[in-house]
Motif scaffolding. Structure first.
Motif, PDB file in Angstrom:
ATOM      1  N   HIS A 106       0.932  -1.303   0.182  1.00 37.90           N
ATOM      2  CA  HIS A 106       0.060   0.026  -0.014  1.00 37.90           C
ATOM      3  C   HIS A 106       0.825   1.217   0.003  1.00 37.90           C
ATOM      4  O   HIS A 106       0.187   2.307  -0.133  1.00 37.90           O
ATOM      5  N   MET A 107       2.262   1.070   0.044  1.00 37.37           N
ATOM      6  CA  MET A 107       3.139   2.429   0.182  1.00 37.37           C
ATOM      7  C   MET A 107       3.792   2.493  -0.987  1.00 37.37           C
ATOM      8  O   MET A 107       3.845   1.426  -1.887  1.00 37.37           O
ATOM      9  N   THR A 108       4.099   3.587  -1.473  1.00 34.73           N
ATOM     10  CA  THR A 108       4.878   4.058  -2.528  1.00 34.73           C
ATOM     11  C   THR A 108       6.319   3.582  -2.297  1.00 34.73           C
ATOM     12  O   THR A 108       6.674   3.335  -1.402  1.00 34.73           O
ATOM     13  N   VAL A 109       7.127   3.629  -3.495  1.00 29.76           N
ATOM     14  CA  VAL A 109       8.379   3.348  -3.442  1.00 29.76           C
ATOM     15  C   VAL A 109       9.124   4.095  -2.510  1.00 29.76           C
ATOM     16  O   VAL A 109       9.851   3.643  -1.675  1.00 29.76           O
ATOM     17  N   ALA A 110       8.787   5.232  -2.194  1.00 27.60           N
ATOM     18  CA  ALA A 110       9.549   6.280  -1.478  1.00 27.60           C
ATOM     19  C   ALA A 110       9.044   6.003  -0.006  1.00 27.60           C
ATOM     20  O   ALA A 110      10.121   5.926   0.733  1.00 27.60           O
ATOM     21  N   VAL A 113      10.951   2.789   1.169  1.00 28.27           N
ATOM     22  CA  VAL A 113      12.373   3.136   1.642  1.00 28.27           C
ATOM     23  C   VAL A 113      12.464   4.126   2.556  1.00 28.27           C
ATOM     24  O   VAL A 113      13.376   3.996   3.433  1.00 28.27           O
ATOM     25  N   ALA A 114      11.481   4.966   3.161  1.00 31.52           N
ATOM     26  CA  ALA A 114      11.715   5.925   4.158  1.00 31.52           C
ATOM     27  C   ALA A 114      11.424   4.974   5.377  1.00 31.52           C
ATOM     28  O   ALA A 114      11.711   5.766   6.531  1.00 31.52           O
ATOM     29  N   PHE A 115      10.533   4.062   5.327  1.00 32.53           N
ATOM     30  CA  PHE A 115       9.860   3.305   6.377  1.00 32.53           C
ATOM     31  C   PHE A 115      10.774   3.194   7.786  1.00 32.53           C
ATOM     32  O   PHE A 115      10.661   3.599   8.801  1.00 32.53           O
TER      33      PHE A 115
END
Length: 372
Positions: A106-110, A113-115
Motif C-alpha cells: 500500500h506504500m509508494t516506493v519512496a 524506502v523511508a519506513f
C-alpha cells in the motif's frame, strides 16, 4: 588491500586481525538436530562474503541469527568489539534484504524506502534527502511514487536494497535476494549489488545456493554442508583448490573417478595408469573439471600426450547441446565422464558410439582419499 576471512579448525583456515563481524562457536539446535554446529567465522570490514551451500545446510539459519531473527543455542555474535548475541533486531544496525522483497504493497516506493528512517525518528527533511540518495543509488528516482505492484521483479529488488541501505547500516545481510529473478535480471543485479557494496565499502553477508553468484560477486566464499563449514577462501581458492569432494562437486562441475593410488605419484583408474599430484596410496577419488578435459580420436597418434598429460580411452555415449557448450558423455570402463567444449554451430566431434580418448593435464587432476 586484500582482506582475508578466517575459518577455525579447517586445513584452509586464513588469518584476519581486523574482523568487523565475528561468529564465535555459533550454534543452533532444534531438538536433537543441530542446524548450525559451532560455527567460527571472521569477516573483515568492507568485505562481501557468501554463505554457499545446498538447502538445509544452515546458511539461512546463520544469517538470521546474525540479524537477530533467530536466537542462537550457543556461541557469540560480535560486531566490532560489542557482543550483540542477545541484542534485539532493531538495535543491531543491520540492513536485511529478503528473498521475497517484503515490500509494503500500500506504500509508494519512496515510503517503503523511508519506513526504516521513520521508525528511527529521523527528521522529515533528512528522510527526504536520504531517500532521494538511496533511490538514485539504485536508479529508481523516476519511480518514487509508484506502488510495488507497478514494478518489475528487478525494480522491486532494487527498492528492497535501497530500503536496507538508506538506514546506513554497519552490515548488510542478503538472503538469496536474486532467486526470484530471471537469468538476465540476476546477471544485472549481481553487478549492481557488487558495485554498490564496493562503492559504499559496507560489510556484507550474502546467502545463496547458486555457485555463480558466490564466485562472481564475493571476496570470500564460505561453503557449508550439514550445519558445518567445509571450506572458506577466495572464489579462486575454493574453485581451484577444493578441500573436500563435496566442495569440488558443489562449486563447479566435476567428473569423478574411483582409483587406486600407488604411492608414487600415480594411480590406476579406468584401465590406465594416471599421473596424480599426490603420493596417496590406496583408494582415492580422482576429479577433473569437464571444461579442462580434451576429447580426441582414440588412435595413438592423435591421442598421445606429453609427460604432464593424462589419457583415458572410452566410447562416446551421448552428446548434449546446451547452447554455448556441447557436453560429450564418454563411457570409460562403466563410468560416465563428461567433456565440455565450445559449441560450433551444433557440429559434434564424433558420432555416438565412436571410440574416443579423454586427455587432461596432471595439474588439473584433483585427488581425495576415499574409504575402500
Amino acid at each position: 588491500m586484500m582482506h582475508q576471512t578466517i575459518l577455525s579448525g579447517t586445513p584452509t583456515a586464513l588469518t584476519s586481525r581486523d574482523a568487523h563481524l565475528r561468529l564465535d562457536g555459533l550454534t543452533k539446535r532444534y531438538g536433537d538436530t543441530e542446524a548450525v554446529a559451532a560455527l567460527n567465522l571472521d569477516v573483515p570490514k568492507g568485505e562481501l562474503v557468501a554463505l554457499l551451500g545446498p538447502s538445509g545446510c544452515g546458511k539461512t539459519t546463520t544469517l538470521r541469527m546474525i540479524a537477530g531473527l533467530i536466537t542462537p543455542s550457543g556461541g557469540r555474535i560480535v560486531v566490532g568489539r560489542s557482543d550483540i548475541t542477545q541484542m534485539p533486531v532493531y538495535r543491531r544496525d543491520m540492513g536485511l534484504v529478503f528473498q521475497s522483497y517484503a515490500l509494503f504493497p500500500h506504500m509508494t516506493v519512496a515510503r517503503n524506502v523511508a519506513f526504516g528512517l521513520e521508525m528511527r525518528g529521523v527528521s522529515k527533511p533528512e528522510i527526504e534527502q536520504r531517500v532521494r540518495e538511496a533511490l538514485a543509488m539504485v536508479r529508481l528516482e523516476p519511480l518514487a511514487e509508484r506502488r510495488p505492484r507497478e514494478l518489475s521483479g528487478g525494480q522491486q529488488q532494487r527498492v528492497a536494497l535501497a530500503r536496507a541501505l538508506v538506514i546506513r547500516p554497519s552490515i548488510l545481510l542478503l538472503d538469496e535476494p536474486l532467486s526470484n529473478l530471471d537469468a538476465k535480471l540476476r546477471d544485472e543485479m549481481r553487478n549492481e549489488i557488487r558495485d554498490i557494496q564496493q562503492n559504499l565499502g559496507i560489510t556484507a553477508v550474502f546467502v545463496t545456493h547458486d555457485q555463480v553468484e558466490a564466485l562472481s560477486m564475493c571476496d570470500k566464499v564460505v561453503v557449508m554442508k550439514g550445519g558445518k563449514l567445509e571450506q572458506v577462501g577466495t572464489p579462486v581458492d575454493v574453485y581451484e583448490h577444493p578441500a573436500t569432494p563435496f566442495v569440488a562437486s558443489f562449486v563447479g562441475r566435476t567428473n569423478r573417478l574411483e582409483a587406486m593410488g600407488k604411492g608414487d605419484g600415480t594411480a590406476i583408474a579406468g584401465g590406465a595408469v594416471l599421473r596424480i599430484p599426490s603420493r596417496a596410496q590406496g583408494p582415492v577419488e580422482i576429479m577433473m573439471r569437464p571444461h579442462r578435459v580434451r576429447l580426441t580420436d582414440s588412435d595413438g597418434a592423435s591421442a598421445s600426450g606429453g609427460e604432464g598429460t593424462n589419457r583415458l580411452d572410452g566410447r562416446l555415449s551421448r552428446v548434449t547441446f546446451v547452447g554455448d557448450l556441447l557436453q560429450y558423455h564418454v563411457d570409460v570402463s562403466g563410468t560416465e565422464l563428461v567433456v565440455e567444449a565450445a559449441s560450433d554451430h551444433g557440429r559434434v566431434f564424433r558420432a555416438v558410439g565412436a571410440p574416443v580418448s579423454l586427455m587432461w593435464r596432471v595439474e588439473d587432476t584433483m585427488v581425495f582419499g576415499r574409504t575402500a
